[in-house]
Design an enzyme around this catalytic site. Structure first.
Site, short mmCIF file in Angstrom:
data_model
loop_
_atom_site.label_atom_id
_atom_site.label_comp_id
_atom_site.label_asym_id
_atom_site.label_seq_id
_atom_site.Cartn_x
_atom_site.Cartn_y
_atom_site.Cartn_z
N CYS A 345 0.84 -1.19 0.00
CA CYS A 345 0.00 0.00 0.00
C CYS A 345 0.88 1.25 0.00
O CYS A 345 0.89 2.03 0.95
CB CYS A 345 -0.88 -0.04 1.24
SG CYS A 345 -2.35 0.89 0.99
N GLU A 346 1.69 1.39 -1.05
CA GLU A 346 2.64 2.50 -1.22
C GLU A 346 2.74 2.75 -2.71
O GLU A 346 3.06 1.83 -3.47
CB GLU A 346 4.04 2.10 -0.72
CG GLU A 346 4.18 1.86 0.74
CD GLU A 346 4.43 3.13 1.54
OE1 GLU A 346 4.84 4.14 0.94
OE2 GLU A 346 4.19 3.10 2.76
#
Ligand code: LLP
Length: 415
Positions: A345-346
């Site tokens: 989640c980046e």
């Protein structure tokens, strides 16, 4: 250029004859796979380039310190460069003796200094005047003498990525050349210490020999001046930094590298220490990762989401580093462009610019090349992702040298 251990047999990618698809099937993905033969060749090639001149390679454990890899380097005759107490302990468990170890590190804790002093490592590469005093305190407390090498900062731009450039005057590493003479005299006068040598490391993934030569000149100048004053200097340690060609090209040859350093060091007769990391292990490893989704973004660009990301291989996210990526199985059909992205989640969790490759499908396995150095060692558990396993191919067979971490192991330290 040395032959690669990773080559295609028809449509499939092999490592020294072992099918990488078989490894991925048995171990699951993501998984690191290393070639022992490639490590052996890289070590032998660098060592041979300095043959005939007194030298020793101290493999930089920070590049890859999995026990089986450390043991392999020991069998090859290498020493090590350890950058923490953890790397010192791993070196000992891999069978290295204290005299094989040089201990570097810009922020050594008291317990780390004490351990190195008590063990009697080959050299503690000291980073400051304060650190020299602290080493001497521990040495006196234990009634021993420590071998110290002073790390100089030559103010030479390695021309590498700013995060891997360590020899500029404004960087945190070493002591300015102007202070080196005085500090070396102090070390030599101190009964608790023995001046083993001088050390320099200006950076990593250095593309040309020029900065390395300038650093060597600075180091040798100090060493010769000390000798002229009657201060004994045993060795000059040129650190690491030799680059590899991440694009698969020729890169800097070990011959060119050795020629450049020896042209400066050989006339002095000082024993030469080197701390190579990347060049020994990076080309010897791949990270295998499976495609878990394929989709198009609003502009129509193709995205292939894979099950490895910045948690397994941080280099692309941290440095914008380029790694070749290829499918294990070459499917027939025309090439397409895919941006390969990780599952985290980046937004920075991507392997970079889109690349052209043969058609790929969900479930296919990709090999990320040149991942044997600064790959597994820089992994993290971010997003609660367990560490990937590591496999070594040796003598035509493969074995797991580090198994996949389990969720229980991930939680084992917690309340
Ligand atoms: N000696 C010292 C004191 C070092 O700090 C290093 C690397 C080496 C030797 C080995 O350098 P090499 O031969 O591998 O260039 N994480 C980065 C690389 C950082 C290198 C840090 N020091 C990367 O992924 O490229």
């Amino acid at each position: 250029m040395q032959a690669s251990s990773f080559f295609r047999d028809g449509a499939v990618l092999l490592c020294d004859g072992v099918s990488l698809a078989d490894v991925a099937r048995a171990e699951g993905t993501p998984v690191y796979v290393y070639s022992a033969a490639a490590i052996e060749r890289a070590y032998a090639s660098l060592d041979a380039a300095f043959a005939g001149y007194p030298h020793r390679l101290h493999y930089a454990l920070k590049a890859n310190s999995t026990l089986a890899i450390a043991r392999l380097l020991r069998r090859l005759g290498s020493g090590v460069d350890a950058n923490s107490i953890g790397e010192i302990e791993i070196a000992l468990r891999a069978g290295f003796v204290p005299d094989d170890i040089v201990f570097t590190g810009v922020g050594k804790r008291p317990d780390e200094i004490e351990r190195a002093v008590v063990l009697g490592v080959h050299a503690i590469n000291a980073e400051s005047a304060g650190e020299i005093d602290r080493i001497a305190e521990h040495t006196r407390a234990h009634g021993v003498r420590a071998r110290v090498a002073l790390r100089i900062n030559p103010d030479v731009d390695a021309g590498s990525h700013p995060y891997m450039t360590t020899g500029l005057s404004n960087s945190k590493f070493g002591v300015p050349v102007e202070r080196a003479l005085m500090l070396c005299r102090e070390i030599a006068r101190n009964e608790a210490l023995q001046l083993a040598g001088l050390h320099v490391h200006i950076g990593s993934q250095i593309l040309t020999v020029e900065p390395l030569k300038r650093a060597a000149e600075a180091l040798v100048r100090v060493a010769c001046e000390l000798r002229n004053e009657g201060v004994q200097v045993e060795h000059v340690d040129m650190g690491g930094g030799l680059s590899i060609a991440y694009d698969g090209g020729a890169g800097m040859s070990t011959g060119e590298y050795a020629g450049a350093l020896l042209s400066i060091v050989a006339p002095t007769g000082f024993k030469l220490l080197l701390e190579p990391g990347r060049v020994i292990v990076a080309p010897a490893g791949v990270l295998l990762t499976r495609v878990v989704d394929i989709k198009s973004d609003a502009r129509g660009a193709r995205l292939a989401v894979v099950d490895a990301g910045m948690t397994e291989l941080l280099r692309p996210a941290l440095y914008g580093a380029y790694h070749r990526i290829e499918p294990l199985l070459h499917r027939p059909g025309s090439e397409d462009r895919y941006e390969i992205v990780g599952p985290l989640c980046e937004a920075g969790d991507t392997f970079g610019e889109p690349r052209s490759m043969p058609p790929i499908e969900v479930g296919d396995v990709l090999a990320i090349r040149d991942a044997g150095g600064y790959g597994a060692v820089m992994a993290s558990n971010y997003n609660r992702r367990p560490f990937a396993p590591e496999v070594l191919v040796e003598g035509g067979r493969w074995r797991t040298i580090r198994r996949r971490q389990t969720i229980d192991e991930l939680l084992a330290l917690e309340e």
